[in-house]
Design an enzyme around this catalytic site. Structure first.
Site, PDB file in Angstrom:
ATOM      1  CB  VAL A 243      83.058 -37.939   9.195  1.00  0.00           C
ATOM      2  CG1 VAL A 243      83.022 -37.618   7.715  1.00  0.00           C
ATOM      3  CG2 VAL A 243      84.189 -38.910   9.508  1.00  0.00           C
ATOM      4  CG  HIS A 244      82.427 -31.696   9.951  1.00  0.00           C
ATOM      5  ND1 HIS A 244      81.664 -30.767  10.602  1.00  0.00           N
ATOM      6  CD2 HIS A 244      83.408 -32.042  10.815  1.00  0.00           C
ATOM      7  CE1 HIS A 244      82.172 -30.525  11.796  1.00  0.00           C
ATOM      8  NE2 HIS A 244      83.221 -31.297  11.953  1.00  0.00           N
ATOM      9  CB  ALA A 245      77.914 -34.811   5.646  1.00  0.00           C
ATOM     10  CG  ASP A 254      78.361 -27.062   7.047  1.00  0.00           C
ATOM     11  OD1 ASP A 254      79.095 -27.827   6.409  1.00  0.00           O
ATOM     12  OD2 ASP A 254      77.814 -26.068   6.570  1.00  0.00           O
ATOM     13  CD  GLU A 255      74.119 -28.909  11.874  1.00  0.00           C
ATOM     14  OE1 GLU A 255      74.340 -29.578  10.856  1.00  0.00           O
ATOM     15  OE2 GLU A 255      73.261 -28.013  11.947  1.00  0.00           O
TER      16      GLU A 255
END
Length: 343
Positions: A243-245, A254-255
Site C-alpha cells: 500500500v502506498h501512502a 511514495d515508496e
C-alpha cells in the site's frame, strides 16, 4: 535482546542489492564478528561484485575487513547475471562512488581457507550467492570443515523457484557447486525462497531510512526502495499488495515496501528463533532439462514406492527454513542498521 560473544562470520556474496543489505547488517550487528567477505560472479560480474562490496563496507563504516575476488563463472555453466533485477552495476544503478578501499592480494579460496582456520572459534559461513567459491574451497581444502560451526546459505526452495519454475537463482546458477555444499559434513541451514520472499520492510520505514542523514541507513533505504515487495506480498508477508501512502506527505510516502532478501539469512544467524526449520533430506537436480537446479526437499512423512522398489538414496539432511517471524526480523534489521551509525 542480549548477545553472547560475537559469532565469527564469513560472507560469500555476489553483491547485488540484497547482498548489500546483508553486509550492512553484518557490519553493524554487535553479535557478529565479520572476519572476511569473498566475492563470486552472480548478480553481476565478479569485478563488479568486488567493487560493490568494497563500496558498501566503506559506506557502512566497517573496519578493515578483508575482501577477496573469487570465481568469475560457475564450475560448468556459462555465467548468467541478474542485471534485470539488480541493475547494470548490480547495485540498483544508484550511482554510488568508486570505493577507496582495495581487495586483498589473495583469491577467495585462499582467504576463506586462511580465515576459517585462523578463527579462535568455529566460523559460521554465510553464502548469499552462487556456491562456486564454497565448492572450490571444500574440494581444495576439506580440512576447513573442522572449524566451521554451521553453513547458513541463501539458496534453494522447497516450493516454487524464481530462475525457473522450480529452481532458485543461486542454486540454478551453479547446481554442481550447490550439490558439493550439501556434502560438506557440517550442519547446514537453507534460507530459501520459502522465507526469503516474505520478510518485507513496510513503505513508511523505507521512506524513513531514505531520509536519514547517516550514510549507511540511507543506503539501506535506497536499496530497499529498489527491492519492492513481490506482487501479491504485503509488509506482513501474508498476501495482498503493498500500500502506498498519500503522496501529499500526510502520513505516508511514495515508496513501496522493500524485501530484505539475503539479509534475512544474517538475521537467522544472530536470532535463529525467528526462523522455523525442519530437518529434511535435500538434493540438487543436476540432469539437463526443466528441473535442473531444483533443490528437491523431501517433506514426506514416510518413504514411497520409489524407495521401496529401488532402494533409498544418500541425501543430505538440511535444516530447511519454512516459516519466519516477519515482524521480528524487520524490527531486528531496522534497529541494527540505524543503531550502527550512531556509535
Amino acid at each position: 535482546m542480549t548477545y553472547g560473544p560475537p559469532i565469527p562470520v564469513i560472507i560469500d556474496c555476489d553483491t547485488g542489492v540484497d547482498d548489500a543489505l546483508a553486509l550492512l547488517f553484518a557490519v553493524r550487528h554487535p553479535g557478529i564478528d565479520l572476519r572476511a567477505v569473498t566475492c563470486v560472479a552472480g548478480n553481476t560480474d565478479v569485478d563488479g561484485v568486488v567493487r560493490n562490496t568494497l563500496t558498501v563496507l566503506e559506506t557502512a563504516g566497517a573496519p578493515a575487513v578483508p575482501v577477496a575476488r573469487g570465481a568469475e563463472r560457475p564450475l560448468i555453466e556459462a555465467p548468467r547475471s541478474a542485471s534485470h533485477v539488480h541493475g547494470h552495476d548490480g547495485m540498483g544503478d544508484l550511482g554510488l562512488p568508486a570505493p577507496r578501499r582495495t581487495p586483498a592480494d589473495v583469491d577467495a579460496v585462499t582467504l576463506l581457507h586462511r580465515e576459517i582456520l585462523a578463527s579462535p572459534r568455529p566460523v559460521t559461513l554465510v553464502p548469499t550467492a552462487p556456491l562456486t567459491n564454497i565448492a572450490l574451497l571444500l574440494r581444495t581444502h576439506p580440512e576447513v570443515t573442522r572449524n566451521i560451526e554451521r553453513i547458513v546459505f541463501m539458496g534453494g526452495a522447497a516450493g516454487a523457484g524464481n530462475a525457473t519454475p522450480v529452481a532458485e537463482f543461486n542454486v540454478w546458477h551453479d547446481p554442481e557447486a550447490a550439490a558439493i555444499l550439501l556434502t560438506a559434513g557440517v550442519p547446514i541451514t537453507m534460507y530459501g525462497l520459502d522465507v526469503f520472499n516474505r520478510v518485507v520492510v513496510p513503505a513508511a520505514e523505507v521512506h524513513r531510512l531514505r531520509t536519514s542523514t547517516e550514510p549507511g541507513a540511507r543506503l539501506a533505504g535506497d536499496l530497499l526502495a529498489h527491492r519492492p515487495a513481490a506482487p501479491g506480498t504485503t509488509a506482513g508477508g501474508t498476501g495482498g499488495t503493498a500500500v502506498h501512502a498519500p503522496a501529499d506527505g500526510t502520513g505516508g510516502t511514495d515508496e513501496a515496501a522493500g524485501g530484505l532478501g539475503d539479509a534475512g539469512a544474517l538475521c537467522a544467524v544472530v536470532d535463529p528463533r525467528g526462523l522455523t526449520t525442519y530437518r529434511l533430506p535435500v538434493e540438487v537436480s543436476l540432469a539437463p532439462g526443466p528441473a535442473r537446479g531444483q533443490t528437491v526437499v523431501d517433506r514426506r512423512s514416510r518413504i514411497g514406492e520409489a524407495e521401496l522398489h529401488e532402494g533409498t538414496r544418500e541425501q543430505a539432511l538440511v535444516d530447511v527454513g519454512l516459516e519466519v517471524d516477519v515482524p521480528r526480523y524487520v524490527k531486528l534489521y531496522l534497529e541494527t542498521v540505524e543503531a550502527g551509525g550512531t556509535g
